[in-house]
Design a protein around this motif. Structure first.
Motif, mmCIF file in Angstrom:
data_model
loop_
_atom_site.group_PDB
_atom_site.id
_atom_site.type_symbol
_atom_site.label_atom_id
_atom_site.label_comp_id
_atom_site.label_asym_id
_atom_site.label_seq_id
_atom_site.Cartn_x
_atom_site.Cartn_y
_atom_site.Cartn_z
ATOM 1 N N LYS A 1 -4.684 9.230 -6.410
ATOM 2 C CA LYS A 1 -3.949 8.371 -5.488
ATOM 3 C C LYS A 1 -2.489 8.277 -5.934
ATOM 4 O O LYS A 1 -2.211 7.997 -7.101
ATOM 5 C CB LYS A 1 -4.584 6.983 -5.457
ATOM 6 C CG LYS A 1 -3.968 6.021 -4.447
ATOM 7 C CD LYS A 1 -4.739 4.702 -4.457
ATOM 8 C CE LYS A 1 -4.159 3.719 -3.451
ATOM 9 N NZ LYS A 1 -4.905 2.441 -3.460
ATOM 10 N N VAL B 1 -1.012 9.713 2.358
ATOM 11 C CA VAL B 1 -0.298 8.440 2.316
ATOM 12 C C VAL B 1 0.738 8.391 3.420
ATOM 13 O O VAL B 1 1.373 9.394 3.755
ATOM 14 C CB VAL B 1 0.373 8.217 0.937
ATOM 15 C CG1 VAL B 1 1.365 9.330 0.622
ATOM 16 C CG2 VAL B 1 1.041 6.854 0.871
ATOM 17 N N PHE C 1 -3.201 4.331 2.676
ATOM 18 C CA PHE C 1 -3.831 5.484 2.051
ATOM 19 C C PHE C 1 -5.136 5.804 2.770
ATOM 20 O O PHE C 1 -5.904 4.903 3.113
ATOM 21 C CB PHE C 1 -4.117 5.207 0.571
ATOM 22 C CG PHE C 1 -2.905 4.872 -0.232
ATOM 23 C CD1 PHE C 1 -2.120 5.873 -0.793
ATOM 24 C CD2 PHE C 1 -2.530 3.551 -0.437
ATOM 25 C CE1 PHE C 1 -0.997 5.565 -1.546
ATOM 26 C CE2 PHE C 1 -1.407 3.234 -1.178
ATOM 27 C CZ PHE C 1 -0.635 4.244 -1.734
ATOM 28 N N ASP D 1 2.356 0.584 2.481
ATOM 29 C CA ASP D 1 1.711 1.867 2.191
ATOM 30 C C ASP D 1 0.276 1.870 2.706
ATOM 31 O O ASP D 1 -0.488 0.920 2.477
ATOM 32 C CB ASP D 1 1.708 2.138 0.690
ATOM 33 C CG ASP D 1 3.107 2.185 0.102
ATOM 34 O OD1 ASP D 1 4.048 2.490 0.852
ATOM 35 O OD2 ASP D 1 3.248 1.915 -1.109
#
Length: 305
Positions: free
Chosen positions: A161, A194, A184, A182
């Motif tokens: 990540k 992302v 993900f 953000d």
């Protein structure tokens, strides 16, 4: 000797008292060798040697028992993905070849080499596998009105990540992360994508940079977006992508530590006799790495769909 009769070995992962520790890096879809080499480099009689490769959860990757087909003991997810080489093992090299790396392979693995006659350890080794996948070069889109500018930075199919930073290029300062949102997502292979949205007040001559950081690769991918006021009074949009250096990280980081009682006593003597300033401290291979302001290095680019 049947595997079941030596099953107690599978319970000793956390109790290895004299283990060689190493860290290796592997790319998703690639291959890697997990090192397990005898410190003495002596010749081994394979008729008197047992070899086990396992995880700390007692999942068996591969094993060697003289005169026995051990493939039936290998865990399903490692079937046809691991191999040992007899010629190398005779010379004290019990390294395991692991192919088609997945993100689930980011684990600690133990290599246990045992004397078949008395079940005493010849030696043990622990390998920490760090898995990575390259992110795509970021793309920045923007929209603006008379009051604010909204930038959206996207990058896809990487691992682990990522960390996302926005930089004000007028003074190279990091923007407050409270200004960004953000999101993900992961695909069926567990790879991350992302999307980072940044909202800032509109001003003339805006210049910002989106940075996608891959910690395992020590890699920054960056793209710069600018609104520049031309001499004629018009605004010009510019996008600059900084190509990272094509530098492949090492497959092996040589962090070798011997966890023995002798070693502990030696450290105590060094503390008392020499002082803590004389102690050897382990230095990370990437000790000079400084996150989004550091060197922009990446591994050999590979496409993952």
């Amino acid at each position: 000797m049947p595997l079941k009769s030596t099953g107690f070995l599978l319970l000793l992962f956390g109790c290895l008292r004299a283990a060689i520790m190493e860290e290796v890096h592997g790319m998703v879809g690639g291959n890697v060798d997990l090192s397990c080499i005898s410190p003495e480099r002596k010749h081994f009689d394979l008729n008197k040697t047992l070899v086990y490769w396992q995880t700390k959860n007692n999942v068996l990757l591969n094993s060697y028992i003289p005169g026995e087909d051990t493939s039936k003991y290998i865990h399903l997810k490692y079937q046809n993905r691991t191999s040992l080489t007899l010629e190398k093992m005779e010379k004290g090299d019990f390294s395991l070849h692991l192919s088609n790396i997945t993100i689930e392979d980011e684990l600690e693995f133990a290599c246990i080499v045992v004397n078949k006659s008395n079940t005493e350890f010849f030696f043990t080794s622990i390998v920490n596998l760090r898995v990575a996948a390259n992110y795509s070069v970021p793309i920045v889109d923007d929209k603006t009105n008379n009051t604010e500018v909204i930038f959206t930075c996207t990058s896809h199919n990487g691992f682990p990540k990522p960390k996302v930073y926005w930089v004000n290029k007028t003074d190279n300062s990091l923007l407050n992360q409270s200004l960004q949102n953000d999101t993900f997502t992961t695909n069926e292979k567990g790879l991350f994508s992302v999307s980072s949205v940044l909202k800032i007040t509109w001003t003339p001559n805006i210049s910002i940079e989106c940075c996608i950081e891959n910690v395992n690769l020590q890699q920054n991918l960056t793209v710069q977006s600018s609104f520049l006021l031309s001499p004629g009074g018009n605004f010009i949009r510019q996008t600059i992508t900084t190509p990272p250096n094509q530098l492949k990280p090492p497959e092996k980081t040589t962090n070798t530590v011997f966890f023995t009682i002798f070693g502990i006593l030696l450290v105590i003597l060094l503390i008392v006799g020499i002082g803590s300033r004389k102690l050897c401290k382990k230095k990370h291979r990437y000790g000079d790495y400084t996150g989004p302001q550091g060197n922009r290095q990446m591994a050999e680019t590979t496409e993952y769909i």
